[in-house]
Design an enzyme around this catalytic site. Structure first.
Site, PDB file in Angstrom:
ATOM      1  CE  LYS A  12      -4.700   1.087   0.062  1.00  9.85           C
ATOM      2  NZ  LYS A  12      -5.916   0.436  -0.757  1.00  9.85           N
ATOM      3  CB  THR A  57      -3.198  -2.930  -0.349  1.00 14.49           C
ATOM      4  OG1 THR A  57      -4.051  -2.942  -1.186  1.00 14.49           O
ATOM      5  CG2 THR A  57      -2.583  -4.275  -1.426  1.00 14.49           C
ATOM      6  CG  ASP A  58      -8.729  -1.171   3.942  1.00 14.66           C
ATOM      7  OD1 ASP A  58      -8.639  -0.242   3.585  1.00 14.66           O
ATOM      8  OD2 ASP A  58      -9.357  -2.048   4.815  1.00 14.66           O
ATOM      9  CG  PHE A 162      33.888  22.475 -14.395  1.00 15.20           C
ATOM     10  CD1 PHE A 162      33.544  20.912 -13.568  1.00 15.20           C
ATOM     11  CD2 PHE A 162      33.537  22.486 -15.794  1.00 15.20           C
ATOM     12  CE1 PHE A 162      33.775  19.738 -14.186  1.00 15.20           C
ATOM     13  CE2 PHE A 162      32.994  21.019 -16.267  1.00 15.20           C
ATOM     14  CZ  PHE A 162      33.420  19.642 -15.521  1.00 15.20           C
ATOM     15  NE  ARG A 179      31.907  25.091 -10.058  1.00 10.61           N
ATOM     16  CZ  ARG A 179      30.646  23.497 -11.356  1.00 10.61           C
ATOM     17  NH1 ARG A 179      30.569  23.660 -12.529  1.00 10.61           N
ATOM     18  NH2 ARG A 179      31.819  22.447 -11.335  1.00 10.61           N
ATOM     19  CD  GLN A 222      31.760  15.125 -11.052  1.00 10.37           C
ATOM     20  OE1 GLN A 222      32.080  15.989 -10.884  1.00 10.37           O
ATOM     21  NE2 GLN A 222      31.370  14.816 -12.830  1.00 10.37           N
ATOM     22  CG  ASN A 248      26.074  21.213 -11.442  1.00  5.60           C
ATOM     23  OD1 ASN A 248      25.632  22.293 -10.918  1.00  5.60           O
ATOM     24  ND2 ASN A 248      27.098  21.297 -11.950  1.00  5.60           N
ATOM     25  CG  HIS A 250      23.720  24.246 -15.025  1.00  4.76           C
ATOM     26  ND1 HIS A 250      25.443  23.802 -14.932  1.00  4.76           N
ATOM     27  CD2 HIS A 250      24.013  22.884 -15.592  1.00  4.76           C
ATOM     28  CE1 HIS A 250      25.334  22.082 -15.569  1.00  4.76           C
ATOM     29  NE2 HIS A 250      24.159  21.941 -15.821  1.00  4.76           N
TER      30      HIS A 250
END
Length: 302
Positions: A12, A57-58, A162, A179, A222, A248, A250
């Site tokens: 559920k 499931t109930d 980077f 950056r 990373q 990322n 940007h």
């Protein structure tokens, strides 16, 4: 050619359980989204439609709500352990149970500078998560607990680089030593024990990750993810593995030259797609078997 049922589970999903503790004038709240999944001897339900072994499931839903009262919700990890253990111990065909929980945090409203006893507003960006698996399909009881969070949006305006990447005829990205770095982090960590102060560990793991993001002079997202996972493992011997997923987000410096204006990393265009998706798993080299701990997450990672 033979055809067989090669895997199955049922349960559920999206049980919205809100528990308010009213034992004192100052109430407490836990707000959860709970999913259950059972595994076991259910082949005939799929191949022949025989429901003789199938716990509805109930019933699983009703158990989630009943346990919120009977067992309480001291932490989402313990609540999930209580549910998973109950299904494996009391439902004969069930050999494994998986409980996945999201928790939505609330913060007390301030009235005249004091916290109100029974009124809250939604708090925080991230959603806390817990995935609990109890399995004895091979005759041996094994338990896995994975803590985590989703949607922790974090940004720093400098301290990120980077450069030095391969360049071919399709490369237009300029290298940079300064950056904006931003992401909406998903993190999960796998415990080796259930003897844990769950809430305290959650707060500390989150703080360690945020501190690494803030203070590391990052040459790549990373590198930041690996530093986050390493810091958690160094501080918490009860955690075997950390998995992280970071889009990322940007931020591109906007060209203001047409207006006769300089833009020294001050005005940016935030571009939500497409985005780089950086993922990492950081673990101890002697980490115990993960078993089904990471299932059934939609990606290999988180």
């Amino acid at each position: 050619m033979g055809i067989v049922l090669s895997g199955d589970q049922y349960g559920k999903a999206e049980n919205r359980v809100v528990r308010i503790v009213r034992d004192t004038p100052r109430h407490e709240i836990r707000d959860l989204n709970v999913g259950t999944a059972l595994r076991g001897k259910f082949t005939e339900a799929y191949t022949d439609g025989d429901q003789g072994a199938v716990l509805p499931t109930d019933t699983q839903k009703q158990t989630c709500y009943a346990f919120a009262k009977e067992k309480g919700i001291a932490s989402i990890e313990q609540y999930g352990l209580d549910l998973a253990t109950h299904f494996v111990d009391t439902v004969d065909p069930v050999s494994g149970a998986r409980i996945e929980i999201e928790e939505y945090a609330w913060q007390r409203v301030l009235v005249d500078g004091a916290e109100h006893d029974h009124t809250w507003v939604r708090r925080g960006q991230e959603t806390r998560t817990a995935d609990i698996t109890v399995d004895e399909s091979d005759g041996t009881r094994r338990t896995w607990v994975v803590g985590g969070f989703t949607g922790l949006t974090i940004l720093k305006s400098t301290g990120s680089e980077f450069h030095g990447f391969p360049v071919d005829r399709y490369t237009v990205l300029e290298p940079t030593t300064d950056r904006v770095m931003a992401t909406s982090l998903v993190a999960k960590w796998r415990f080796t024990t259930t003897d844990v102060d769950w809430d305290t560990v959650y707060d500390d793991v989150k703080q360690l990750m945020v501190e690494q993001f803030a203070t590391l002079q990052s040459k790549a997202l990373q590198q930041t993810l690996f530093a986050m996972g390493s810091a958690v493992l160094e501080a918490h011997p009860e955690i075997a593995e950390v998995r992280l997923s970071a889009p990322n987000k940007h931020h591109f410096v906007y060209d203001l030259a047409p207006f006769g204006l300089e833009n020294n990393n001050e005005v940016f265009h935030a571009d939500d797609r497409p985005y780089g998706l950086i993922q990492a798993a950081v673990s101890r080299d002697d980490a115990p078997d993960a078993g089904p701990a990471w299932e059934p997450q939609r990606s290999w990672l988180v």
